[in-house]
Design an enzyme around this catalytic site. Sequence first.
Site, mmCIF file in Angstrom:
data_model
loop_
_atom_site.group_PDB
_atom_site.id
_atom_site.type_symbol
_atom_site.label_atom_id
_atom_site.label_comp_id
_atom_site.label_asym_id
_atom_site.label_seq_id
_atom_site.Cartn_x
_atom_site.Cartn_y
_atom_site.Cartn_z
ATOM 1 N N TYR A 105 6.228 -17.651 -5.543
ATOM 2 C CA TYR A 105 5.035 -17.501 -6.096
ATOM 3 C C TYR A 105 5.224 -17.758 -7.507
ATOM 4 O O TYR A 105 6.101 -17.000 -8.263
ATOM 5 C CB TYR A 105 4.542 -16.144 -5.831
ATOM 6 C CG TYR A 105 3.305 -15.821 -6.342
ATOM 7 C CD1 TYR A 105 2.171 -15.615 -5.268
ATOM 8 C CD2 TYR A 105 2.729 -15.637 -7.615
ATOM 9 C CE1 TYR A 105 0.950 -15.087 -5.477
ATOM 10 C CE2 TYR A 105 1.637 -15.155 -7.921
ATOM 11 C CZ TYR A 105 0.517 -15.157 -6.939
ATOM 12 O OH TYR A 105 -0.729 -14.688 -7.225
ATOM 13 N N LYS A 106 4.315 -18.521 -7.956
ATOM 14 C CA LYS A 106 4.427 -18.891 -9.631
ATOM 15 C C LYS A 106 3.277 -18.310 -10.165
ATOM 16 O O LYS A 106 2.238 -18.547 -10.041
ATOM 17 C CB LYS A 106 4.268 -20.386 -9.914
ATOM 18 C CG LYS A 106 4.340 -20.676 -11.279
ATOM 19 C CD LYS A 106 4.182 -22.376 -11.439
ATOM 20 C CE LYS A 106 4.322 -22.617 -12.776
ATOM 21 N NZ LYS A 106 3.771 -24.221 -12.954
ATOM 22 N N ALA A 107 3.419 -17.322 -11.292
ATOM 23 C CA ALA A 107 2.511 -16.447 -11.583
ATOM 24 C C ALA A 107 2.191 -16.630 -13.125
ATOM 25 O O ALA A 107 3.189 -16.855 -13.883
ATOM 26 C CB ALA A 107 2.606 -14.686 -11.218
#
Length: 307
Positions: free
Chosen positions: A208-210
């Site tokens: 997941y790239k936040a």
Amino acid sequence: MTNPAPATAPGTSAPATKPASLDALRRPSGGFAMVALDQRESMRAMFAEHQDGKVSDAQVTEFKLTAGRILGPHASAVLVDRQFALDRYLDDGILGPDTALIAAGDKLTARGDEIVGEAAIDEDIDLPDYRARGVTAMKLLVLYRPDDEPAARLAMVDRFVERCRSAGLLSIIEPVSRPARSRTNPSRIHDGILAAAAELGARGADLYKAEVPLHGEGADDDIRRMCGALTSLIASPWVVLSSGVRQDRFPRAVELACSEGASGFLAGRAVWRSCIGQPDVEAALRNDAARRLQHLAEVVDAAVTKG
């Protein structure tokens, strides 16, 4: 990933090669220090700030190739797009064997005054072919607007994750918070960072790239608290991106995020943005961007080892 699904459609056939491992994207420390070079029209706009004439496709492509050659040895992975650079990366062997290649799996279109106003799965990408040629992972941008129907986002993410799994590729999703479409229903963009994670953080993506909470401008304790909340909402490892964060603030933002459960970064602008428009772009990438990337990697190594 040990249970790839059976093939059901072109581009989703069972992998001909061994499914990729998330370890391929990591540094020896276990952290992620990855460079994003998949910006498309937004990168063209960056060049346009420094010149009067039209920014050509070739100009954008050349920057992506040069940046990949120079920064690749210092990165655990590099993310590029099919529109400008992916095939050249594969055909020309831009990256060495120790740097994984991530491909952008999204199709981006403008909307109103937004350079990227809509994002969808690029259905024309042949995932098994790219896996066989050396791509390790695919990335999907997901625009989170609080007044959009969530079912469409969920369906898109689920389809993307399944297509990647079926092709033996890792899946990376990148939810980015945007204002509500309705001007009569105002919303705070930073609230959307956590809301997006609550909605999409457990849909099966490998990574997941936040966005950095508060874009790194708040008090350290507030950023830590929000990063801790992200960790509780995201089922997979997660990393931060740098869009919206000042270049000089990003190393601290990475440190804060990793102290609360993040595992590194997948970032572009904070690494190479200031090199665009320099008299000698290649020298700027070697002397400035490479050093920034090395420092960020050291921050990640120290944080994940401490954690």
